[in-house]
Design a protein around this motif. Structure first.
Motif, PDB file in Angstrom:
ATOM      1  N   GLN A 194       0.827  -1.212   0.000  1.00 51.61           N
ATOM      2  CA  GLN A 194       0.000   0.000   0.000  1.00 51.61           C
ATOM      3  C   GLN A 194       0.864   1.267   0.000  1.00 51.61           C
ATOM      4  O   GLN A 194       0.601   2.229  -0.728  1.00 51.61           O
ATOM      5  CB  GLN A 194      -0.927  -0.015   1.221  1.00 51.61           C
ATOM      6  CG  GLN A 194      -2.017  -1.064   1.140  1.00 51.61           C
ATOM      7  CD  GLN A 194      -2.820  -1.158   2.429  1.00 51.61           C
ATOM      8  OE1 GLN A 194      -2.496  -0.516   3.421  1.00 51.61           O
ATOM      9  NE2 GLN A 194      -3.858  -1.982   2.420  1.00 51.61           N
ATOM     10  N   LEU A 195       1.930   1.224   0.845  1.00 53.05           N
ATOM     11  CA  LEU A 195       2.845   2.369   0.881  1.00 53.05           C
ATOM     12  C   LEU A 195       3.590   2.519  -0.445  1.00 53.05           C
ATOM     13  O   LEU A 195       3.852   3.637  -0.915  1.00 53.05           O
ATOM     14  CB  LEU A 195       3.851   2.184   2.030  1.00 53.05           C
ATOM     15  CG  LEU A 195       3.277   2.271   3.445  1.00 53.05           C
ATOM     16  CD1 LEU A 195       4.343   1.867   4.464  1.00 53.05           C
ATOM     17  CD2 LEU A 195       2.770   3.685   3.743  1.00 53.05           C
ATOM     18  N   LEU A 196       3.929   1.373  -1.033  1.00 53.97           N
ATOM     19  CA  LEU A 196       4.606   1.377  -2.328  1.00 53.97           C
ATOM     20  C   LEU A 196       3.731   2.030  -3.392  1.00 53.97           C
ATOM     21  O   LEU A 196       4.204   2.829  -4.218  1.00 53.97           O
ATOM     22  CB  LEU A 196       4.957  -0.058  -2.721  1.00 53.97           C
ATOM     23  CG  LEU A 196       5.603  -0.286  -4.087  1.00 53.97           C
ATOM     24  CD1 LEU A 196       6.958   0.407  -4.163  1.00 53.97           C
ATOM     25  CD2 LEU A 196       5.774  -1.791  -4.347  1.00 53.97           C
ATOM     26  N   GLN A 197       2.449   1.695  -3.385  1.00 52.50           N
ATOM     27  CA  GLN A 197       1.512   2.259  -4.357  1.00 52.50           C
ATOM     28  C   GLN A 197       1.421   3.775  -4.226  1.00 52.50           C
ATOM     29  O   GLN A 197       1.433   4.510  -5.220  1.00 52.50           O
ATOM     30  CB  GLN A 197       0.120   1.633  -4.170  1.00 52.50           C
ATOM     31  CG  GLN A 197      -0.895   2.042  -5.231  1.00 52.50           C
ATOM     32  CD  GLN A 197      -0.486   1.554  -6.611  1.00 52.50           C
ATOM     33  OE1 GLN A 197      -0.192   0.386  -6.798  1.00 52.50           O
ATOM     34  NE2 GLN A 197      -0.443   2.479  -7.582  1.00 52.50           N
ATOM     35  N   ARG A 198       1.399   4.251  -2.974  1.00 52.68           N
ATOM     36  CA  ARG A 198       1.334   5.699  -2.750  1.00 52.68           C
ATOM     37  C   ARG A 198       2.599   6.397  -3.243  1.00 52.68           C
ATOM     38  O   ARG A 198       2.558   7.471  -3.822  1.00 52.68           O
ATOM     39  CB  ARG A 198       1.146   5.981  -1.252  1.00 52.68           C
ATOM     40  CG  ARG A 198      -0.211   5.529  -0.711  1.00 52.68           C
ATOM     41  CD  ARG A 198      -0.279   5.737   0.787  1.00 52.68           C
ATOM     42  NE  ARG A 198      -1.472   5.120   1.346  1.00 52.68           N
ATOM     43  CZ  ARG A 198      -1.716   5.047   2.654  1.00 52.68           C
ATOM     44  NH1 ARG A 198      -0.845   5.552   3.519  1.00 52.68           N
ATOM     45  NH2 ARG A 198      -2.817   4.468   3.091  1.00 52.68           N
ATOM     46  N   SER A 199       3.749   5.723  -2.978  1.00 55.66           N
ATOM     47  CA  SER A 199       5.026   6.318  -3.410  1.00 55.66           C
ATOM     48  C   SER A 199       5.102   6.387  -4.930  1.00 55.66           C
ATOM     49  O   SER A 199       5.629   7.351  -5.499  1.00 55.66           O
ATOM     50  CB  SER A 199       6.201   5.502  -2.865  1.00 55.66           C
ATOM     51  OG  SER A 199       6.185   5.485  -1.462  1.00 55.66           O
ATOM     52  N   ILE A 200       4.572   5.355  -5.598  1.00 59.98           N
ATOM     53  CA  ILE A 200       4.562   5.339  -7.072  1.00 59.98           C
ATOM     54  C   ILE A 200       3.674   6.456  -7.599  1.00 59.98           C
ATOM     55  O   ILE A 200       4.018   7.158  -8.566  1.00 59.98           O
ATOM     56  CB  ILE A 200       4.094   3.969  -7.599  1.00 59.98           C
ATOM     57  CG1 ILE A 200       5.158   2.898  -7.293  1.00 59.98           C
ATOM     58  CG2 ILE A 200       3.820   4.025  -9.103  1.00 59.98           C
ATOM     59  CD1 ILE A 200       4.712   1.492  -7.610  1.00 59.98           C
ATOM     60  N   ASN A 201       2.518   6.642  -6.956  1.00 55.06           N
ATOM     61  CA  ASN A 201       1.599   7.701  -7.375  1.00 55.06           C
ATOM     62  C   ASN A 201       2.235   9.087  -7.223  1.00 55.06           C
ATOM     63  O   ASN A 201       1.942  10.014  -7.990  1.00 55.06           O
ATOM     64  CB  ASN A 201       0.307   7.640  -6.563  1.00 55.06           C
ATOM     65  CG  ASN A 201      -0.503   6.382  -6.872  1.00 55.06           C
ATOM     66  OD1 ASN A 201      -0.338   5.790  -7.942  1.00 55.06           O
ATOM     67  ND2 ASN A 201      -1.375   5.984  -5.963  1.00 55.06           N
ATOM     68  N   LYS A 202       3.120   9.202  -6.214  1.00 53.03           N
ATOM     69  CA  LYS A 202       3.807  10.483  -5.982  1.00 53.03           C
ATOM     70  C   LYS A 202       5.107  10.575  -6.770  1.00 53.03           C
ATOM     71  O   LYS A 202       5.819  11.576  -6.674  1.00 53.03           O
ATOM     72  CB  LYS A 202       4.107  10.646  -4.493  1.00 53.03           C
ATOM     73  CG  LYS A 202       2.869  10.777  -3.621  1.00 53.03           C
ATOM     74  CD  LYS A 202       3.260  10.884  -2.146  1.00 53.03           C
ATOM     75  CE  LYS A 202       2.029  10.991  -1.256  1.00 53.03           C
ATOM     76  NZ  LYS A 202       2.405  11.071   0.179  1.00 53.03           N
ATOM     77  N   ASP A 203       5.412   9.504  -7.516  1.00 48.81           N
ATOM     78  CA  ASP A 203       6.652   9.435  -8.293  1.00 48.81           C
ATOM     79  C   ASP A 203       7.895   9.581  -7.402  1.00 48.81           C
ATOM     80  O   ASP A 203       8.901  10.161  -7.805  1.00 48.81           O
ATOM     81  CB  ASP A 203       6.662  10.510  -9.384  1.00 48.81           C
ATOM     82  CG  ASP A 203       7.686  10.181 -10.487  1.00 48.81           C
ATOM     83  OD1 ASP A 203       7.968   8.963 -10.680  1.00 48.81           O
ATOM     84  OD2 ASP A 203       8.211  11.102 -11.109  1.00 48.81           O
ATOM     85  N   ASP A 204       7.777   8.995  -6.158  1.00 51.99           N
ATOM     86  CA  ASP A 204       8.900   9.015  -5.204  1.00 51.99           C
ATOM     87  C   ASP A 204       9.610   7.668  -5.309  1.00 51.99           C
ATOM     88  O   ASP A 204       9.320   6.720  -4.578  1.00 51.99           O
ATOM     89  CB  ASP A 204       8.362   9.250  -3.790  1.00 51.99           C
ATOM     90  CG  ASP A 204       9.480   9.426  -2.766  1.00 51.99           C
ATOM     91  OD1 ASP A 204      10.649   9.156  -3.109  1.00 51.99           O
ATOM     92  OD2 ASP A 204       9.179   9.804  -1.624  1.00 51.99           O
TER      93      ASP A 204
END
Length: 377
Positions: free
Chosen positions: A171-181
């Motif tokens: 879930q955290l990975l998905q958020r980071s991908i969405n933020k392009d982090d």
């Protein structure tokens, strides 16, 4: 042994001689008081008790004996020349006697009765032994059932923990991908991979124990270099635990006959346990040498240690050290699997440990196929 109780010496002597002539072991008492003292000290199959005795008669002696737990299985035969009426015979049975014989005694009848009591005693003893074994078996099965239930509970928890962590990191990975982090995403991905590896290790252990139980744990036995096997295990674990210094002591170039992958599994288990159960330390020593045709390998840590009583049980299935079970994760089957692997190699496994000073787990196996077969046979 038979105890004869009679206040008349001639009766004691004559009856003793007859019974001894028929290979019975005999003891005697000339009064009720003496009989009670002997019953407290010795075990008797049968007591032949005279009714008419001064101070303490046979009925009183029998009633006193019936209160002794030590003599609860002892049969009593009353003998009487005077008290032959029904009321006395009834009193004899009520006092704890199993038979009441009037004098003069038909010695052949008495011998038959004694032999019958001996058979009953022997059958009762065997029945008690069977009952005790059944109770032990029941207790063992209750304990086994309890261990199984406890294991299922632990396994469910242990499997759920990394799985929950993986879900969280995804879930955290998905958020980071969405933020392009990308940096944070890579960090979450690495942590998820570690938890997946833990999950995989748990599943492998469960599969191994299932195969052991069904006799289907396969071994690929062939010659290999034990030194290289240990070096590979240390190199891999050193990468996973960079803060720990894993030092190899000793070296050998001899070839060993066995399953390299399974033995490496044992070495890895020893080292990971050494790191796991040694918080606050950073040193693990791995010793390897070959002597007298046997490979010796030991892993020593400087951690919490194991007390002497727990050391006797550490390789049992599902066993977890009580003091550690609440602080450290695990199914309690890793060392059991290791012990089964070493047994299949015709070797021995053990531990030397001092509480709060550290532990050294080791195994010893023959290095040739011939020696392994000789040990198994």
């Amino acid at each position: 042994m038979i105890l004869i109780v009679d206040d008349r010496p001639e009766n004691l002597i004559s009856l003793s001689k007859v019974l001894q002539a028929h290979n019975f072991e005999v003891d005697t008492a000339s009064s009720g008081e003496e009989a009670l003292k002997k019953v407290l000290k010795n075990n008797y199959v049968l007591i032949i008790l005279d009714v008419q005795m001064p101070e303490m008669d046979g009925f009183e002696v029998a009633e006193a004996i019936s209160g002794f737990s030590k003599a609860k299985d002892t049969a009593i035969i009353f003998l009487s020349a005077v008290n032959t009426e029904l009321k006395f015979i009834t009193k004899g049975y009520l006092s704890g006697g199993l038979d009441y014989i009037t004098k003069p005694v038909d010695i052949n009848v008495l011998l038959l009765k004694i032999k019958t009591f001996y058979r009953i005693y022997d059958q009762s003893r065997k029945l008690n032994e069977v009952q005790e074994k059944l109770l032990e078996e029941i207790e063992f099965r209750k304990q086994a059932e309890h261990k199984k239930d406890e294991f299922i509970s632990i396994a469910s928890h242990e499997l759920k923990t990394p799985l929950t962590s993986v879900k969280g990191y995804i879930q955290l990975l998905q958020r980071s991908i969405n933020k392009d982090d990308k940096v944070t995403a890579q960090n979450h991905l690495n942590k998820a991979s570690i938890q997946l590896e833990k999950l995989n290790d748990l599943i492998v252990d469960l599969l191994d124990i299932s195969k052991i139980e069904s006799g289907k744990l396969k071994f690929n036995m062939q010659s290999f270099c034990a030194d290289n096997m240990v070096n590979n295990a240390i190199e891999m674990l050193q990468q996973n635990f960079p803060d720990f210094k894993i030092t190899k002591l000793g070296k050998t170039e001899e070839m060993v006959f066995g399953d390299e992958i399974r033995l490496e599994q044992v070495v890895i288990n020893f080292i990971t346990n050494a790191i796991k159960y040694a918080p606050g330390t950073n040193q693990v020593n791995v010793t390897i040498n070959i002597k007298d045709g046997k490979l010796y390998l030991a892993v020593k840590d400087f951690g919490i240690g194991i007390d002497t009583e727990q050391q006797q049980k550490i390789f049992e299935k599902f066993y977890r050290v009580e003091e550690s079970s609440n602080r450290f994760n695990g199914l309690g089957i890793g060392l059991y699997i290791c012990s089964e692997i070493i047994k299949r190699h015709g070797g021995t496994i053990g531990v030397n440990s001092v509480l709060n000073e550290g532990s050294e787990f080791y195994f010893i196996i023959p290095i040739t196929e011939e020696n392994m077969i000789a040990i198994e046979n």
